[in-house]
Structure formats: C-alpha cells, structure tokens
Design a protein around this motif. Structure first.
Motif, PDB file in Angstrom:
ATOM      1  N   UNK A   1       8.374  -0.528  -4.547  1.00 13.41           N
ATOM      2  CA  UNK A   1       9.470  -1.495  -4.540  1.00 13.41           C
ATOM      3  C   UNK A   1       9.449  -2.218  -5.877  1.00 13.41           C
ATOM      4  N   UNK A   2      10.606  -2.414  -6.438  1.00 14.54           N
ATOM      5  CA  UNK A   2      10.681  -3.064  -7.748  1.00 14.54           C
ATOM      6  C   UNK A   2      10.053  -4.454  -7.700  1.00 14.54           C
ATOM      7  N   UNK A   3       9.197  -4.724  -8.682  1.00 14.65           N
ATOM      8  CA  UNK A   3       8.573  -6.028  -8.795  1.00 14.65           C
ATOM      9  C   UNK A   3       7.327  -6.225  -7.946  1.00 14.65           C
ATOM     10  N   UNK A   4       6.979  -5.247  -7.105  1.00 17.37           N
ATOM     11  CA  UNK A   4       5.792  -5.373  -6.258  1.00 17.37           C
ATOM     12  C   UNK A   4       4.640  -4.579  -6.847  1.00 17.37           C
ATOM     13  N   UNK A   5       3.458  -5.161  -6.824  1.00 17.47           N
ATOM     14  CA  UNK A   5       2.258  -4.444  -7.237  1.00 17.47           C
ATOM     15  C   UNK A   5       1.802  -3.564  -6.078  1.00 17.47           C
ATOM     16  N   UNK A   6       1.008  -2.552  -6.415  1.00 20.51           N
ATOM     17  CA  UNK A   6       0.647  -1.547  -5.426  1.00 20.51           C
ATOM     18  C   UNK A   6      -0.844  -1.273  -5.374  1.00 20.51           C
ATOM     19  N   UNK A   7      -1.282  -0.867  -4.205  1.00 22.05           N
ATOM     20  CA  UNK A   7      -2.536  -0.152  -4.051  1.00 22.05           C
ATOM     21  C   UNK A   7      -2.095   1.236  -3.624  1.00 22.05           C
ATOM     22  N   UNK A   8      -2.311   2.223  -4.494  1.00 21.86           N
ATOM     23  CA  UNK A   8      -1.853   3.595  -4.226  1.00 21.86           C
ATOM     24  C   UNK A   8      -3.032   4.476  -3.855  1.00 21.86           C
ATOM     25  N   UNK A   9      -2.897   5.174  -2.734  1.00 23.66           N
ATOM     26  CA  UNK A   9      -3.914   6.133  -2.297  1.00 23.66           C
ATOM     27  C   UNK A   9      -3.303   7.517  -2.327  1.00 23.66           C
TER      28      UNK A   9
ATOM     29  N   UNK B   1       0.874  -1.174   0.000  1.00 28.04           N
ATOM     30  CA  UNK B   1       0.000   0.000   0.000  1.00 28.04           C
ATOM     31  C   UNK B   1       0.910   1.223   0.000  1.00 28.04           C
ATOM     32  N   UNK B   2       0.768   2.036  -1.043  1.00 25.01           N
ATOM     33  CA  UNK B   2       1.609   3.223  -1.230  1.00 25.01           C
ATOM     34  C   UNK B   2       0.795   4.469  -0.912  1.00 25.01           C
ATOM     35  N   UNK B   3       1.359   5.347  -0.099  1.00 22.97           N
ATOM     36  CA  UNK B   3       0.689   6.608   0.240  1.00 22.97           C
ATOM     37  C   UNK B   3       1.694   7.732   0.041  1.00 22.97           C
TER      38      UNK B   3
ATOM     39  N   UNK C   1      -1.213  -2.398 -10.545  1.00 25.19           N
ATOM     40  CA  UNK C   1      -1.963  -2.367  -9.302  1.00 25.19           C
ATOM     41  C   UNK C   1      -3.214  -1.533  -9.405  1.00 25.19           C
ATOM     42  N   UNK C   2      -3.607  -0.960  -8.256  1.00 22.45           N
ATOM     43  CA  UNK C   2      -4.830  -0.165  -8.172  1.00 22.45           C
ATOM     44  C   UNK C   2      -4.461   1.217  -7.637  1.00 22.45           C
ATOM     45  N   UNK C   3      -5.049   2.236  -8.236  1.00 15.20           N
ATOM     46  CA  UNK C   3      -4.841   3.602  -7.788  1.00 15.20           C
ATOM     47  C   UNK C   3      -6.181   4.166  -7.347  1.00 15.20           C
ATOM     48  N   UNK C   4      -6.246   4.674  -6.117  1.00 17.40           N
ATOM     49  CA  UNK C   4      -7.454   5.264  -5.546  1.00 17.40           C
ATOM     50  C   UNK C   4      -7.180   6.734  -5.266  1.00 17.40           C
ATOM     51  N   UNK C   5      -7.856   7.608  -6.002  1.00 13.54           N
ATOM     52  CA  UNK C   5      -7.650   9.042  -5.846  1.00 13.54           C
ATOM     53  C   UNK C   5      -8.910   9.675  -5.303  1.00 13.54           C
TER      54      UNK C   5
END
Length: 95
Positions: A60-68, A24-26, A87-91
C-alpha cells in the motif's frame, strides 16, 4: 554492512500505542511452510505490541512492510534479512 542495516532500522517502528505501523506482505501463493511462518510472525508481533497487523498481498502506498517470501536460490535452512527505509524483507527456502 551491519551498520547500514542498523541505520535503516532506526526509523522503522513496527507499532506505536497499540497500532501497527507496518503491513505484513506475503507472496500471492505461499507454500504451507511460508503460511505457517507468516501466522507465527503475526502472532508474535501482536503479543509483543498489542497491535493487529494487516496481511497484504500487495504494498500500500506510504506503508512500510515486513515482507516474507521464499527464494529458491537459497540453500536449505538459509535465511536472508534485509532492512531498508521501506521495511524489512525476510527470505527463506522451503527445500
């Protein structure tokens, strides 16, 4: 357009056998509302999957993300969801 997102999501598993498959990326300095949303998401993901998800500030390289993230261009209560192979991006907006 929905079919594009649906096809991209087919290969996006978020957890398997109790282990997170995405991070999870923030953004670096989230607002209070965004921080609360991130915590809610982490709690729900853990309850749904039994996995502990990592909160990261950079991909991180090679990791999928959920970005908020906040998007000031969005109107109040407007939300954008994008799904891709990455991944998924939630804006949203904190107006």
């Amino acid at each position: 357009m929905a079919a594009v997102g649906a096809n991209a999501a087919e290969g996006l598993g978020i957890a398997a056998e109790g282990k997170a498959q995405v991070d999870v990326l923030v953004e670096a300095k989230p607002t209070y509302d965004l921080s609360c949303s991130v915590q809610d998401l982490l709690n729900h993901l853990e309850r749904m999957t039994g996995a502990k998800f990592s909160l990261v500030k950079a991909p991180k390289e090679g990791r999928k993300l959920i970005r908020l993230a906040n998007d000031p261009a969005l109107a109040e209560q407007e939300t954008v969801v994008r799904v891709s192979e990455r991944g998924v991006e939630l804006l949203g907006s904190d107006h």
